[in-house]
Design a protein around this motif. Structure first.
Motif, short mmCIF file in Angstrom:
data_model
loop_
_atom_site.label_atom_id
_atom_site.label_comp_id
_atom_site.label_asym_id
_atom_site.label_seq_id
_atom_site.Cartn_x
_atom_site.Cartn_y
_atom_site.Cartn_z
N VAL A 186 7.85 7.09 -14.82
CA VAL A 186 6.58 6.34 -14.76
C VAL A 186 6.83 4.84 -14.78
N LYS A 187 7.71 4.38 -15.65
CA LYS A 187 7.99 2.95 -15.74
C LYS A 187 8.61 2.43 -14.44
N SER A 188 9.56 3.15 -13.89
CA SER A 188 10.21 2.74 -12.64
C SER A 188 9.21 2.72 -11.49
N ALA A 189 8.32 3.69 -11.46
CA ALA A 189 7.29 3.73 -10.41
C ALA A 189 6.37 2.51 -10.52
N GLY A 190 6.01 2.16 -11.73
CA GLY A 190 5.16 0.99 -11.94
C GLY A 190 5.85 -0.29 -11.52
N ALA A 239 6.37 -4.89 -7.97
CA ALA A 239 7.21 -5.77 -7.16
C ALA A 239 6.67 -5.85 -5.74
N ALA A 240 6.30 -4.71 -5.17
CA ALA A 240 5.79 -4.69 -3.80
C ALA A 240 4.45 -5.41 -3.69
N GLU A 241 3.59 -5.25 -4.68
CA GLU A 241 2.28 -5.91 -4.64
C GLU A 241 2.40 -7.42 -4.80
N SER A 242 3.47 -7.87 -5.41
CA SER A 242 3.67 -9.30 -5.62
C SER A 242 4.00 -10.04 -4.32
N ALA A 288 10.42 -9.51 -2.66
CA ALA A 288 10.92 -8.61 -1.61
C ALA A 288 12.30 -8.08 -1.99
N ASP A 289 13.15 -8.96 -2.51
CA ASP A 289 14.48 -8.53 -2.95
C ASP A 289 14.38 -7.56 -4.12
N GLU A 290 13.47 -7.83 -5.04
CA GLU A 290 13.29 -6.90 -6.16
C GLU A 290 12.81 -5.54 -5.66
N THR A 291 11.91 -5.55 -4.69
CA THR A 291 11.40 -4.28 -4.15
C THR A 291 12.52 -3.50 -3.46
N LYS A 292 13.40 -4.20 -2.74
CA LYS A 292 14.56 -3.53 -2.14
C LYS A 292 15.40 -2.86 -3.22
N SER A 293 15.61 -3.58 -4.30
CA SER A 293 16.41 -3.04 -5.40
C SER A 293 15.74 -1.81 -6.02
N ARG A 294 14.42 -1.88 -6.17
CA ARG A 294 13.70 -0.73 -6.75
C ARG A 294 13.82 0.49 -5.84
N TYR A 295 13.70 0.27 -4.52
CA TYR A 295 13.84 1.41 -3.60
C TYR A 295 15.26 1.97 -3.65
N ALA A 354 0.83 -1.21 0.00
CA ALA A 354 0.00 0.00 0.00
C ALA A 354 0.86 1.26 0.00
N VAL A 355 1.89 1.30 0.86
CA VAL A 355 2.71 2.51 0.91
C VAL A 355 3.63 2.61 -0.30
N ALA A 356 4.07 1.48 -0.84
CA ALA A 356 4.89 1.52 -2.06
C ALA A 356 4.09 2.11 -3.21
N SER A 357 2.81 1.79 -3.23
CA SER A 357 1.95 2.35 -4.27
C SER A 357 1.86 3.88 -4.13
N LEU A 358 1.76 4.35 -2.90
CA LEU A 358 1.75 5.81 -2.67
C LEU A 358 3.10 6.42 -3.05
N ASP A 359 4.19 5.73 -2.69
CA ASP A 359 5.52 6.22 -3.07
C ASP A 359 5.64 6.30 -4.59
N ALA A 360 5.15 5.26 -5.25
CA ALA A 360 5.21 5.21 -6.72
C ALA A 360 4.40 6.34 -7.34
N ASP A 361 3.24 6.65 -6.74
CA ASP A 361 2.43 7.76 -7.26
C ASP A 361 3.21 9.06 -7.25
N GLY A 362 3.96 9.29 -6.17
CA GLY A 362 4.75 10.52 -6.08
C GLY A 362 5.88 10.54 -7.09
N ILE A 363 6.51 9.41 -7.31
CA ILE A 363 7.62 9.32 -8.27
C ILE A 363 7.10 9.48 -9.69
#
Length: 154
Positions: free
Chosen positions: A49-53, A58-61, A89-96, A33-42
């Motif tokens: 846009v692609k990186s935010a998606g 990754a987080a929703e997965s 989870a590892d992919e989400t860490k990498s994205r952050y 949920a919060v990653a989605s909000l973070d992505a909206d800001g990015i």
């Protein structure tokens, strides 16, 4: 948004489901949920846009795979989905990490800390699953149906 604020928005029906007792699922759902909000800001920057998606996906997965694994009856299937959650989870860490220049450093630290907690929980679930279903010894070869029967034991 804090965990408590988010949890207050979760439907009571879900909170009464057995899946809700799985701490990794709850934390991963909050993180999604919060990653989605973070992505909206990015995503306000068109070139991100692609990186935010990708961050959001990754987080929703993570909670999706925890839920999928939890529903499996076979320990091997359950572990496989928990391993997918671990990879997400590892992919989400990498994205952050990749997007950290675009986000507040304290926010990135908080998200990475949440991801570390989720990783520890999922690893524990995987280990527990493996203890419940240890690898079995190889089966002996099947007898040849055309072979004569073995001699009787005396």
């Amino acid at each position: 948004m804090t965990y408590d604020q988010w949890e207050a928005t979760v439907p009571a029906t879900l909170k009464s489901d057995a899946l809700w007792r799985v701490q990794a699922f709850r934390l991963a759902s909050y993180l999604a949920a919060v990653a989605s909000l973070d992505a909206d800001g990015i995503a306000e920057a068109p070139w991100l846009v692609k990186s935010a998606g990708q961050l959001s996906s990754a987080a929703e997965s993570i909670p999706a795979n925890v839920a999928e694994g939890y529903a499996r009856l076979s320990p091997k299937d359950r572990i496989r989905y928990y391993e997918y959650a671990l990879g997400s989870a590892d992919e989400t860490k990498s994205r952050y990490l990749t997007l950290s220049r675009r986000l507040d450093p304290s926010l990135v630290d908080a998200r990475l800390a949440s991801l570390s907690s989720i990783t520890r929980l999922v690893l524990k679930m995987i280990r527990s699953g493996r203890l419940m279903d240890p690898p079995s010894a190889p089966l002996p070869p099947s007898p040849d149906p055309a072979a004569p029967p073995p001699p009787p034991q005396s």
